[in-house]
Design an enzyme around this catalytic site. Structure first.
Site, PDB file in Angstrom:
ATOM      1  N   VAL A  10       0.875  -1.176   0.000  1.00  0.00           N
ATOM      2  CA  VAL A  10       0.000   0.000   0.000  1.00  0.00           C
ATOM      3  C   VAL A  10       0.907   1.218   0.000  1.00  0.00           C
ATOM      4  O   VAL A  10       2.057   1.157   0.443  1.00  0.00           O
ATOM      5  CB  VAL A  10      -0.953   0.044   1.226  1.00  0.00           C
ATOM      6  CG1 VAL A  10      -1.972  -1.077   1.152  1.00  0.00           C
ATOM      7  CG2 VAL A  10      -0.170  -0.015   2.525  1.00  0.00           C
ATOM      8  N   SER A  11       0.387   2.342  -0.496  1.00  0.00           N
ATOM      9  CA  SER A  11       1.208   3.547  -0.583  1.00  0.00           C
ATOM     10  C   SER A  11       1.206   4.328   0.714  1.00  0.00           C
ATOM     11  O   SER A  11       2.097   5.137   0.966  1.00  0.00           O
ATOM     12  CB  SER A  11       0.715   4.441  -1.722  1.00  0.00           C
ATOM     13  OG  SER A  11      -0.643   4.789  -1.524  1.00  0.00           O
ATOM     14  N   SER A  12       0.192   4.096   1.557  1.00  0.00           N
ATOM     15  CA  SER A  12       0.097   4.808   2.825  1.00  0.00           C
ATOM     16  C   SER A  12      -0.591   3.934   3.851  1.00  0.00           C
ATOM     17  O   SER A  12      -1.501   3.165   3.524  1.00  0.00           O
ATOM     18  CB  SER A  12      -0.689   6.110   2.649  1.00  0.00           C
ATOM     19  OG  SER A  12      -0.941   6.722   3.901  1.00  0.00           O
TER      20      SER A  12
END
Length: 205
Positions: A10-12
């Site tokens: 996931v990016s965040s």
């Protein structure tokens, strides 16, 4: 013995999407080993240590499982290139959303990947055509819309090609000599043009 290896990203860590949720689904799907990381989508694959470890651990006959195709690439081109690489190495790919299962496809897997590759080339040609039309329009109308600095058509094409190949903004700046603001503007203009075209196509359907 062939292994089933999972990769989650996931990016965040904020919001409803967490890497733990992907890891749990991968466990439930029968993965023997899972690599996971929380890292920005702006990072090139070489800057994603867990992805690099995951790919290095795969051998012919193994299966890579991911939540969606977007986990293994930032752009359509990156994803398709990865699909081609995995296919060439004899590694199966399964997405948990059910979109791709090269193991189940068997001998038809290369056909699917070839079709995706062909569609990607068509899309790139269309984007290039739209970009060229946009550049020509700016040139005819003075080229300096909203006070933006002029950029040569050749450099604009180079910026877009490098970005599509997965190059970072910093890398593009080093290779073109353009400022980051100009690079972001060129890419944003292309993306806006593509989005506008997609909206028009949707209205036609």
């Amino acid at each position: 013995m062939n292994k089933v290896i999972g990769y989650a990203r996931v990016s965040s860590a904020s919001g409803t999407q967490t890497v733990d949720a992907q890891v749990e689904k991968l466990k439930e799907s029968g993965c023997d080993l899972i690599f996971s990381e929380t890292i920005s989508t702006r990072k090139a694959e070489q800057e994603r240590p867990e992805l690099m470890k995951c790919l290095a651990s795969l051998r012919k006959g193994d299966t890579l499982k991911i939540a969606t195709l977007s986990r293994i690439g930032r752009t359509q081109r990156e994803v398709i290139n990865r699909l081609n690489d995995l296919q060439a190495e004899g590694i199966n790919l399964v997405t948990l959303d059910g979109l791709v299962n090269t193991e189940a496809l068997g001998k038809f897997a290369p056909i699917l990947i070839g079709l995706l590759t062909g569609l990607n080339e068509v899309e790139r040609d269309l984007i290039t055509e739209r970009v060229n039309a946009s550049v020509e329009f700016r040139r005819k109308t003075g080229g300096d819309l909203g006070g933006r600095p002029k950029t040569s058509e050749k450099k604009e094409k180079l910026v877009l090609r490098l970005r599509d190949e997965g190059e970072s903004y910093r890398g593009i700046r080093e290779q073109t000599g353009l400022g980051l603001a100009t690079i972001r503007r060129i890419i944003a203009d292309r993306d806006a043009l593509l989005e506008q075209s997609e909206q028009v196509e949707a209205l036609r359907k």
